[in-house]
Structure formats: C-alpha cells, structure tokens
Enzyme design. Structure first.
Site, short mmCIF file in Angstrom:
data_model
loop_
_atom_site.label_atom_id
_atom_site.label_comp_id
_atom_site.label_asym_id
_atom_site.label_seq_id
_atom_site.Cartn_x
_atom_site.Cartn_y
_atom_site.Cartn_z
N CYS A 1 7.62 12.16 -17.80
CA CYS A 1 9.06 11.96 -17.79
C CYS A 1 9.54 11.40 -19.13
CB CYS A 1 9.43 11.01 -16.65
SG CYS A 1 11.17 10.54 -16.62
N CYS B 1 11.89 8.44 -18.77
CA CYS B 1 11.19 7.19 -18.46
C CYS B 1 10.41 6.65 -19.67
CB CYS B 1 10.21 7.41 -17.31
SG CYS B 1 10.89 8.26 -15.88
N ASP B 2 9.67 7.52 -20.34
CA ASP B 2 8.69 7.08 -21.32
C ASP B 2 8.94 7.53 -22.76
OD1 ASP B 2 7.36 5.98 -19.14
OD2 ASP B 2 6.11 7.74 -18.84
#
Length: 300
Positions: free
Chosen positions: A129, A132-133
């Site tokens: 993701c 997310c990251d």
C-alpha cells in the site's frame, strides 16, 4: 447463544465488536490466526486518526484490549460454514456457536508472488500500500510489481515521493486504463520493464535487491530500497457462497450499511464489495455493520 457473532478479528471485526458491546449486545469474535489482520504486517502506520505513528501490532493490541475490556468473548478457531436460519449456527473446527446475527469481516489477502522468503520480508522492504507506506521511501528507489489499475495507481503515488520507480510487468503491455497509462508516461522518474518477472528476492532480514528474468530467460539484478506488490487481492469468502451472494471477484455483495442478501447476516471490511480498502474504511464498515445488526436485533 450470542446476540452477534463476528467472524474476523481485523480492524473491521474488532470495531464492530466495540460498537456492538456499547449497544449492550452479547458478542463473540472468532479469529482463525492473528488478531489485527493485514495491518499487523506494517511496522509503522501514520494514517490512523489520532496517532502520529504506531506499529500495526500496537494498533491491533489496543483494539483487542478495548474489545475484551468491554466484555466481548473471543475464540481462536477457523470457521468452516454458516447454517442460516432465525438463529445462525457458525460451524468451526473448535465447535459450533449460535447467534441471532452474524457480521462477516474476514478481510482479503494480498496476492503474493510465491517466492522464497517473501512473507518474512513483508514489512521489511515488501509493502502492498503506497498510501500506507510510500512516505517511508521518500527519495529512494522502489519497484512496483504488476501492470493493472491498482499497480499503476500505486506507481503514480510513489512517483511523487521516490527518486526512482520501476514497474515490473510480466506482459508485453500494461493492462491498466489508458488514462492511467498516460499519467504514468508523464512521470520522468518511472521506468517500465516489460515481459519480466521477479524470480527471487535478495536480503535475509531486509530486502536489498530483486532478481529479474525476462521472456528470453535472461537474468538481471535490480537494487531497490523497497518493493510494492500489486497483483490483486484474494477474498476468503468461498465458505459463505451457499448463503451469501458473491460478486464475480468473490467479494460479498452488500450495500453501504453492510446488509447482505441473507437476513441477519452483515458484512464489513475488505471482504465486501467496495472501492477503497484502507484501515480507516475497515473501521468505518465495522461501526456501520454493528449499528445495522443492532437495529435488526432490536426490531426482530
């Protein structure tokens, strides 16, 4: 006999348990492996409201602690089927449980490449993701595996952060929508490598490079700081297909309120039909499904 049985102990299921208990319903949460779901693979999470930064495991532990403190029961076992009726029977490898309503929150697994050491490196160089990251790879070199819409969306997000982004596609062309491909072509720091697969991962505790093999059998090594795998999700809903309506991809068909085609059975999180699959939307789904289940119980 429980008021609500929740299948799945990820953010959606655990949030559903919180809301159900606050509505004074008796609750059982059944989880087959690890409480917390996919979020536990993220060593650092920065997109959960109220927390500047915490690990996925920390977030999961806080949710479980909250659920137990509110008085919900938890069981570690695997569900094998649901027997529908006015009372629902949830059949597991650890016995049968009965409930007046059921919320399914089994999530979806990211499809893996099937390479040695792959699962060990998730969270240590392998991510799924970019939202997310992606920030962890600012000004670094990353690779995105896949050529569909999801992979190109991930690439476009990463292109604004990373120094260099390689797209590794096993076909001779990208399968994403033309509009996305045009956006991709406008990014000077993106390079697409066609007709190539990742044959092995390099790094024992942290990913440092990947070995590639093209359609001619030629091998090469690509040094990277991180790799994002975007070759699809796999919902785990086969055991519910006799009771619930699934779409063509295996996701449980449901409205935004989590109501399914089966009376008294609700769904929340990544296992349902939806556009956005994030930890925050999973929690939202859990709250909405719990409220719908509570309304169902109060009116029946």
């Amino acid at each position: 006999m429980y008021d609500i049985i929740i299948i799945g102990g990820g953010p959606a299921g655990l949030t559903a348990a919180v809301y159900s208990r606050r509505a004074n319903k008796s609750v059982l949460v059944i989880e087959k492996s690890t409480f917390g779901g996919q979020i536990t693979f993220s060593p650092k999470v920065e997109n959960i409201p109220g927390f500047l930064s915490l690990s996925g495991n920390e977030f999961a532990e806080k949710l479980v602690e909250q659920v137990i403190s509110l008085g919900a029961d938890v069981e570690m076992c695997e569900v094998t089927k649901i027997i529908d009726g006015d009372v629902k029977t949830v059949v597991t490898d650890g016995g049968n449980f009965e409930g007046r309503a059921v919320i399914i929150a089994t999530g979806a697994k990211h499809r893996l490449l099937g390479l040695e050491n792959e699962e060990k490196l998730i969270g240590n160089g392998i991510s799924f993701c970019a939202v997310c990251d992606g920030a962890f790879y600012k000004d670094k070199t990353v690779a995105v595996i896949g050529g569909g819409n999801s992979a190109i969306v991930e690439t476009l997000l990463l292109a604004d952060l990373a120094k260099k982004v390689y797209v590794i596609q096993n076909l001779e062309m990208l399968t994403a929508e033309q509009k996305l491909i045009e956006q991709l072509n406008s990014k000077p720091n993106v390079e697409v490598i066609y007709s190539t697969v990742v044959s092995s991962l390099i790094g024992d505790t942290e990913l440092s490079a990947i070995r590639l093999k093209n359609q001619n059998g030629e091998s090469s090594e690509l040094k990277i700081d991180g790799m994002f795998v975007a070759i699809g999700l796999v919902p785990q809903n086969e055991i519910f297909s006799e009771v619930l309506e699934l779409d063509e991809h295996g996701y449980i068909s449901a409205f935004e309120d989590g109501i399914t085609n089966a009376k008294g059975i609700f769904v929340a999180g990544d296992c349902r039909t939806k556009k956005v699959r994030q930890v925050t939307t999973a929690c939202s789904d859990g709250a909405v499904a719990a409220i719908a289940a509570t309304d169902y119980l109060d009116n029946n």
